[in-house]
Design a protein around this motif. Structure first.
Motif, mmCIF file in Angstrom:
data_model
loop_
_atom_site.group_PDB
_atom_site.id
_atom_site.type_symbol
_atom_site.label_atom_id
_atom_site.label_comp_id
_atom_site.label_asym_id
_atom_site.label_seq_id
_atom_site.Cartn_x
_atom_site.Cartn_y
_atom_site.Cartn_z
ATOM 1 N N ALA A 261 0.805 -1.222 0.000
ATOM 2 C CA ALA A 261 0.000 0.000 0.000
ATOM 3 C C ALA A 261 0.837 1.271 0.000
ATOM 4 O O ALA A 261 0.297 2.346 -0.226
ATOM 5 C CB ALA A 261 -0.939 -0.006 1.210
ATOM 6 N N THR A 333 -11.965 2.583 -3.539
ATOM 7 C CA THR A 333 -11.004 1.797 -2.754
ATOM 8 C C THR A 333 -10.480 2.642 -1.612
ATOM 9 O O THR A 333 -10.458 3.877 -1.718
ATOM 10 C CB THR A 333 -9.832 1.338 -3.645
ATOM 11 O OG1 THR A 333 -8.984 0.475 -2.899
ATOM 12 C CG2 THR A 333 -9.010 2.515 -4.139
ATOM 13 N N TYR A 337 -4.039 2.469 -2.642
ATOM 14 C CA TYR A 337 -4.044 2.008 -4.041
ATOM 15 C C TYR A 337 -4.706 3.037 -4.946
ATOM 16 O O TYR A 337 -5.316 2.707 -5.954
ATOM 17 C CB TYR A 337 -4.773 0.657 -4.142
ATOM 18 C CG TYR A 337 -4.157 -0.392 -3.265
ATOM 19 C CD1 TYR A 337 -3.099 -1.160 -3.727
ATOM 20 C CD2 TYR A 337 -4.611 -0.589 -1.961
ATOM 21 C CE1 TYR A 337 -2.503 -2.123 -2.909
ATOM 22 C CE2 TYR A 337 -4.029 -1.543 -1.140
ATOM 23 C CZ TYR A 337 -2.976 -2.304 -1.615
ATOM 24 O OH TYR A 337 -2.377 -3.237 -0.815
ATOM 25 N N VAL A 368 -7.861 -2.598 -4.586
ATOM 26 C CA VAL A 368 -6.962 -3.145 -3.577
ATOM 27 C C VAL A 368 -6.040 -4.192 -4.195
ATOM 28 O O VAL A 368 -6.466 -5.029 -5.003
ATOM 29 C CB VAL A 368 -7.770 -3.760 -2.415
ATOM 30 C CG1 VAL A 368 -6.853 -4.509 -1.438
ATOM 31 C CG2 VAL A 368 -8.545 -2.682 -1.676
#
Length: 578
Positions: A261, A333, A337, A368
């Motif tokens: 991430a 999301t 991301y 994701v």
């Protein structure tokens, strides 16, 4: 001054709440004692240094043509309402009501009050320019006062305010104050830099901060070692690090990045330089009666956003960071991301100047565990709105084109502003020009943190024994330490003679006549930081000698007893002359 008639409140240990060197040493040296959070008593040792700082400041302000006055610490709310800062200043402005339920503030600064003076007293261009200054107590209700006098709530400040008939006059007043500040901090014996700065809540156009260089400084300063460029990192222009955008070299590809991430993790997983990744930051601005506007700011993965620069972008003047719920609604999301491709709702994209010239870069896929590689402007994304939105870093090109930047830490102790007409227009401060027409005055504002200078000087000048004051602001210039003052007639007589000679020569001397053991005397005065010391003992006097040691010296030297006063007087005068 004799120590037996003075108050010396040294301590062996610092209080538990003292976090930085200056706070610890000012308490241990008997300079300050806490009354409440961010509010201190200044004991005699501390007050002596304050008065010396004030004296230098006053001398240079007077030399620059400023005129001293004194304005009240308590100010009526009406003036702040006129300027518009009653609503804008924030919770640092301490507001209260008097017995008649009238609103007042404890002044954190005095632009409103001095503008009120100018509009009532200045009627004609013939009275301009004028520069009023004061040395006055201020109060700012800091949410978390800390670091002793470095971030207190009540403090002493010198603030000056110039009034001119036009911008040329303001520039000249500003130059005079800038030059005066250089002289002040030079005379204070401090290593400092004048840096270009942001104006903050005071407003106006050009400004410079004066920073004492210290590793513990709260502010990061960008400077060029091979030129005169220096600026607060908040205000330094970040030039694009890529001169020209290269052509795409491959296709845009959606790539699996499971659990990655952060840009650093993505770069490591894809085995690419961090400089090829894009950091996405989502901001929001409110729209009355409608949903907010979301903004996607794009920075290179190794860069940090500069909130002050972002705040100046049209439309982002009152931004906030978007909530996670808003991010999910607009991007589909949670953070980690995010990217500009395939958002659920339209967002406004701002690319940093370096990002705008990147090619084949990596962004989040708005899904994701996925990022998109090989992204290019023009081919895969519309050309962005481009702005400088990042902090400069060590090694960046200097904005003046004369080298590369380095970063050091600094403690802000002074700030000069070109305010322009911000307050004179809001408060209708006018004068009649040469043609008899009313014009708003051009204003400048110039502040120095008097009490903060003490903390900054200590952060720059200390060792494991205590403070090392520059001569100009030390509570005493020299201490006489007689061995057995209460037991030896010869020691007492010579110490008294030295003391009288130094006083007659205009030296600020203290004679430690307390009869303490040598170790206690030396420890006290090294902790307090007196720059020069003479030790008088029976053994030395038998040889016609006294012992001299400067606070920074590692060893003592012997001086002829009869000429010691003249010798140290010369040393002190040479140090004060710079």
């Amino acid at each position: 001054m004799k120590a037996s008639r003075f108050f010396i409140g040294t301590l062996k240990e610092a209080p538990a709440d003292a976090e930085i060197v200056s706070h610890k040493l000012m308490v241990r040296a008997g300079m300050i004692r806490r009354v409440a959070g961010g509010i201190y008593n200044y004991l005699p040792i501390g007050l002596r240094s304050i008065r010396k700082v004030e004296s230098i400041v006053r001398e240079e302000m007077n030399r620059a043509g400023a005129i001293e006055l004194l304005m009240p610490a308590v100010q009526p709310a009406e003036l702040w309402q006129e300027s518009g800062r009653w609503e804008k200043y924030g919770p640092e402005l301490l507001r209260f009501k008097d017995r008649k339920q009238n609103d007042f503030v404890m002044g954190p600064t005095h632009e409103e009050v001095v503008t009120d003076i100018a509009r009532n007293q200045i009627k004609s261009y013939r009275q301009l320019p004028v520069n009023f200054y004061q040395v006055q107590t201020k109060f700012r209700d800091e949410i978390r006062p800390r670091f002793g006098v470095m971030r207190g709530r009540e403090f002493i400040m010198k603030d000056a305010y110039s009034f001119d008939k036009n911008m040329d006059g303001l520039r000249e007043s500003y130059r005079k104050m800038y030059d005066a500040y250089v002289r002040i901090f030079t005379r204070l014996g401090l290593e400092f830099r004048a840096v270009a700065a942001d104006n903050g809540s005071i407003g106006g156009s050009g400004s410079h901060e004066f920073h004492v260089i210290a590793e513990t400084g709260e502010d990061a300063i960008a400077y060029c070692p091979t030129s005169d460029f220096a600026a607060n990192v908040e205000a330094a222009d970040a030039l694009p690090l890529i001169a020209q955008r290269a052509a795409p070299t491959g296709p845009m590809t959606k790539t699996s990045t499971p659990g990655k991430a952060k840009c650093e993790s993505v770069a490591e997983f894809l085995d690419i330089p961090l400089q090829r990744t894009i950091k996405s930051i989502v901001l929001a601005t409110e729209n009355e009666g409608a949903e907010p506007t979301l903004w996607l700011l794009m920075l290179r993965g190794d860069h940090e956003m500069n909130e002050i620069k972002v705040n100046k972008i049209p439309g982002l003047g009152e931004f906030r960071f978007a909530t996670e719920a808003e991010i999910v609604e607009w991007f589909g999301t949670p953070p980690g991301y995010l990217g500009p491709i395939g958002t659920k709702k339209p967002v406004k994209v701002i690319a940093d100047t370096t990002v705008a010239n990147m090619s084949d870069f990596v962004v989040g896929s708005n899904e994701v565990d996925f990022h998109t590689t090989g992204v290019n402007w023009g081919r895969d994304l519309p050309e962005p709105v481009v702005a400088d939105i990042r902090n400069v870093q060590k090694g960046d090109p200097s904005p003046d084109g004369k080298g590369v930047l380095d970063i050091c830490r600094g403690i802000e102790v002074g700030h000069v502003f070109q305010l322009g007409k911000k307050y004179s227009e809001a408060m209708n401060a006018t004068f009649l020009d040469e043609n008899g027409k009313p014009q708003n005055m051009e204003m400048g504002c110039y502040g120095i943190g008097i009490t903060r200078i003490l903390g900054a000087a200590i952060e720059q000048n200390f060792d494991d024994r205590g403070i090392i004051w520059p001569e100009s602001i030390a509570p005493f210039e020299i201490v006489l330490c007689p061995m057995g003052y209460d037991r030896s007639d010869a020691v007492r007589e010579h110490a008294d003679r030295l003391y009288a000679e130094l006083v007659a020569a205009g030296v600020d001397v203290i004679l430690d006549d307390r009869g303490e053991r040598p170790g206690v005397m030396f420890a006290d005065w090294e902790l307090i930081g007196v720059p020069h010391r003479l030790v008088i003992g029976d053994r030395g006097l038998k040889e016609g000698k006294v012992e001299y040691q400067g606070r920074r010296d590692t060893e003592a030297t012997l001086l002829p007893a009869e000429s010691a006063a003249a010798t140290v007087t010369e040393k002190i005068r040479a140090a004060l002359a710079g």
